[in-house]
Design a protein around this motif. Sequence first.
Motif, PDB file in Angstrom:
ATOM      1  N   SER A 191       5.190  -6.281 -18.710  1.00 35.38           N
ATOM      2  CA  SER A 191       5.642  -5.972 -19.956  1.00 35.38           C
ATOM      3  C   SER A 191       7.082  -5.502 -20.066  1.00 35.38           C
ATOM      4  O   SER A 191       7.693  -5.100 -19.053  1.00 35.38           O
ATOM      5  CB  SER A 191       4.821  -5.064 -20.694  1.00 35.38           C
ATOM      6  OG  SER A 191       4.993  -3.681 -20.038  1.00 35.38           O
ATOM      7  N   CYS A 192       8.056  -5.606 -21.160  1.00 26.84           N
ATOM      8  CA  CYS A 192       9.297  -5.357 -21.347  1.00 26.84           C
ATOM      9  C   CYS A 192       9.299  -4.813 -22.652  1.00 26.84           C
ATOM     10  O   CYS A 192       8.927  -5.510 -23.622  1.00 26.84           O
ATOM     11  CB  CYS A 192      10.241  -6.391 -20.945  1.00 26.84           C
ATOM     12  SG  CYS A 192      11.866  -5.905 -21.063  1.00 26.84           S
ATOM     13  N   THR A 193       9.741  -3.524 -22.823  1.00 27.99           N
ATOM     14  CA  THR A 193      10.098  -3.008 -24.197  1.00 27.99           C
ATOM     15  C   THR A 193      11.318  -2.139 -24.201  1.00 27.99           C
ATOM     16  O   THR A 193      11.930  -1.785 -23.376  1.00 27.99           O
ATOM     17  CB  THR A 193       9.014  -1.641 -24.437  1.00 27.99           C
ATOM     18  OG1 THR A 193       8.915  -0.870 -23.424  1.00 27.99           O
ATOM     19  CG2 THR A 193       7.482  -2.531 -24.643  1.00 27.99           C
ATOM     20  N   VAL A 209      14.799  -9.936 -16.839  1.00 26.71           N
ATOM     21  CA  VAL A 209      14.447  -9.531 -18.293  1.00 26.71           C
ATOM     22  C   VAL A 209      16.094  -9.531 -18.808  1.00 26.71           C
ATOM     23  O   VAL A 209      16.729  -9.256 -18.231  1.00 26.71           O
ATOM     24  CB  VAL A 209      13.648  -8.311 -18.313  1.00 26.71           C
ATOM     25  CG1 VAL A 209      12.354  -8.299 -17.813  1.00 26.71           C
ATOM     26  CG2 VAL A 209      14.220  -6.962 -17.705  1.00 26.71           C
ATOM     27  N   ASN A 210      15.703  -9.846 -20.253  1.00 24.23           N
ATOM     28  CA  ASN A 210      17.182  -9.862 -20.971  1.00 24.23           C
ATOM     29  C   ASN A 210      16.781  -8.660 -22.073  1.00 24.23           C
ATOM     30  O   ASN A 210      16.023  -8.957 -22.850  1.00 24.23           O
ATOM     31  CB  ASN A 210      17.523 -11.314 -21.454  1.00 24.23           C
ATOM     32  CG  ASN A 210      18.499 -11.144 -22.286  1.00 24.23           C
ATOM     33  OD1 ASN A 210      18.910 -11.787 -23.648  1.00 24.23           O
ATOM     34  ND2 ASN A 210      19.630 -10.452 -21.994  1.00 24.23           N
ATOM     35  N   GLY A 211      17.581  -7.696 -21.926  1.00 27.86           N
ATOM     36  CA  GLY A 211      17.673  -6.647 -23.158  1.00 27.86           C
ATOM     37  C   GLY A 211      18.962  -6.804 -23.753  1.00 27.86           C
ATOM     38  O   GLY A 211      19.889  -6.904 -23.460  1.00 27.86           O
ATOM     39  N   THR A 212      18.561  -6.803 -25.339  1.00 22.23           N
ATOM     40  CA  THR A 212      19.657  -6.824 -26.240  1.00 22.23           C
ATOM     41  C   THR A 212      19.434  -5.559 -27.080  1.00 22.23           C
ATOM     42  O   THR A 212      18.351  -5.073 -27.346  1.00 22.23           O
ATOM     43  CB  THR A 212      19.683  -8.031 -27.012  1.00 22.23           C
ATOM     44  OG1 THR A 212      18.269  -8.008 -27.561  1.00 22.23           O
ATOM     45  CG2 THR A 212      19.982  -9.148 -26.093  1.00 22.23           C
ATOM     46  N   SER A 213      20.739  -5.152 -27.416  1.00 22.58           N
ATOM     47  CA  SER A 213      20.332  -3.927 -28.529  1.00 22.58           C
ATOM     48  C   SER A 213      21.605  -4.039 -29.464  1.00 22.58           C
ATOM     49  O   SER A 213      22.699  -4.639 -29.230  1.00 22.58           O
ATOM     50  CB  SER A 213      20.543  -2.667 -27.810  1.00 22.58           C
ATOM     51  OG  SER A 213      21.733  -2.190 -27.442  1.00 22.58           O
ATOM     52  N   ASN A 214      21.458  -3.527 -30.857  1.00 17.92           N
ATOM     53  CA  ASN A 214      22.657  -3.818 -31.751  1.00 17.92           C
ATOM     54  C   ASN A 214      23.545  -2.693 -31.617  1.00 17.92           C
ATOM     55  O   ASN A 214      23.230  -1.542 -31.039  1.00 17.92           O
ATOM     56  CB  ASN A 214      21.832  -4.061 -33.128  1.00 17.92           C
ATOM     57  CG  ASN A 214      21.007  -2.801 -33.697  1.00 17.92           C
ATOM     58  OD1 ASN A 214      21.030  -1.680 -32.772  1.00 17.92           O
ATOM     59  ND2 ASN A 214      20.694  -2.791 -35.019  1.00 17.92           N
ATOM     60  N   ALA A 215      24.384  -2.544 -32.294  1.00 23.80           N
ATOM     61  CA  ALA A 215      25.596  -1.464 -32.400  1.00 23.80           C
ATOM     62  C   ALA A 215      24.525  -0.081 -32.863  1.00 23.80           C
ATOM     63  O   ALA A 215      23.657  -0.319 -33.830  1.00 23.80           O
ATOM     64  CB  ALA A 215      26.780  -1.581 -33.528  1.00 23.80           C
ATOM     65  N   LEU A 216      24.965   0.869 -32.249  1.00 23.76           N
ATOM     66  CA  LEU A 216      24.439   2.122 -32.623  1.00 23.76           C
ATOM     67  C   LEU A 216      22.646   2.240 -32.101  1.00 23.76           C
ATOM     68  O   LEU A 216      22.093   3.272 -32.157  1.00 23.76           O
ATOM     69  CB  LEU A 216      24.132   2.516 -34.164  1.00 23.76           C
ATOM     70  CG  LEU A 216      25.217   2.678 -34.927  1.00 23.76           C
ATOM     71  CD1 LEU A 216      25.306   2.735 -36.364  1.00 23.76           C
ATOM     72  CD2 LEU A 216      26.420   3.539 -34.163  1.00 23.76           C
ATOM     73  N   GLY A 217      22.355   1.102 -31.517  1.00 23.93           N
ATOM     74  CA  GLY A 217      21.294   1.362 -30.539  1.00 23.93           C
ATOM     75  C   GLY A 217      19.835   1.587 -31.313  1.00 23.93           C
ATOM     76  O   GLY A 217      18.893   1.968 -30.942  1.00 23.93           O
ATOM     77  N   THR A 218      19.837   1.285 -32.590  1.00 23.44           N
ATOM     78  CA  THR A 218      18.568   1.323 -33.602  1.00 23.44           C
ATOM     79  C   THR A 218      17.727   0.414 -33.336  1.00 23.44           C
ATOM     80  O   THR A 218      16.367   0.617 -33.712  1.00 23.44           O
ATOM     81  CB  THR A 218      19.182   1.706 -34.885  1.00 23.44           C
ATOM     82  OG1 THR A 218      19.743   0.369 -35.359  1.00 23.44           O
ATOM     83  CG2 THR A 218      19.879   2.835 -35.265  1.00 23.44           C
ATOM     84  N   SER A 219      18.075  -0.668 -32.948  1.00 25.36           N
ATOM     85  CA  SER A 219      17.061  -1.714 -32.723  1.00 25.36           C
ATOM     86  C   SER A 219      17.567  -2.678 -31.475  1.00 25.36           C
ATOM     87  O   SER A 219      18.584  -2.793 -31.277  1.00 25.36           O
ATOM     88  CB  SER A 219      16.869  -3.013 -33.962  1.00 25.36           C
ATOM     89  OG  SER A 219      18.143  -3.461 -34.161  1.00 25.36           O
ATOM     90  N   GLY A 220      16.524  -3.233 -30.855  1.00 25.61           N
ATOM     91  CA  GLY A 220      16.950  -4.149 -29.804  1.00 25.61           C
ATOM     92  C   GLY A 220      15.577  -4.936 -29.386  1.00 25.61           C
ATOM     93  O   GLY A 220      14.553  -4.889 -29.966  1.00 25.61           O
ATOM     94  N   ASN A 221      15.725  -5.672 -28.296  1.00 23.95           N
ATOM     95  CA  ASN A 221      14.692  -6.546 -27.834  1.00 23.95           C
ATOM     96  C   ASN A 221      14.901  -6.523 -26.285  1.00 23.95           C
ATOM     97  O   ASN A 221      16.047  -6.603 -25.681  1.00 23.95           O
ATOM     98  CB  ASN A 221      14.851  -7.749 -28.510  1.00 23.95           C
ATOM     99  CG  ASN A 221      13.679  -8.703 -27.978  1.00 23.95           C
ATOM    100  OD1 ASN A 221      12.489  -8.307 -27.869  1.00 23.95           O
ATOM    101  ND2 ASN A 221      13.919 -10.026 -27.931  1.00 23.95           N
TER     102      ASN A 221
END
Length: 181
Positions: free
Chosen positions: A74-76, A164-176
């Motif tokens: 898993s990756c969260t 694994v590929n981790g992405t997050s938006n500006a301000l880190g409020t959401s990501g994948n």
Amino acid sequence: MRAETVVTDRRWRAGSTRRPHGRHRRLLVSIVGLAALLLAAQPAPAQTEAAWADVELGSGSFTAFRVPSPAITSCTFNPNVVGLLSSYTVVYTIPAGYTINYAYSSSAAFTSPTVISPTSTSGTTTVTSTFSLGLLGGLLGSNVYVGARLTLPSTSWSSPYRLVNGTSNALGTSGNCAIVP
């Protein structure tokens, strides 16, 4: 009056251009004899026994050892307030007896990854690792590839990285966080 010379040696006659070769023959015979003596004085080469055939036969087979890659279960993505200290948590399943190593890269090619030491909690064959985005990564957003590989202890034998590929938006409020096949 003229006296005639009687020649008893048939090889040479007065007025002939041939000359006796007796001295030359004696010299040649002496050289050949001396060479024969020198060769006879050399010791003969020692005899050896060499076997070039053997009746015994053998056969066998082998397979190359391959260090297994860790299995990603898993990756969260773990958001945090305004992106501060956002992170990714990855759970790996590994066989017993191996050391797990981590690296990250901004490229999926993963050709020159940067080695890291994340926070890891190890079970018998389950490892849970948390990768922090850091202050700027959480605030500005990020796209990062994190890889894990296994190493056989006391050797330099390692498996290929599993990513694994981790992405997050500006301000880190959401990501994948996605497992790279």
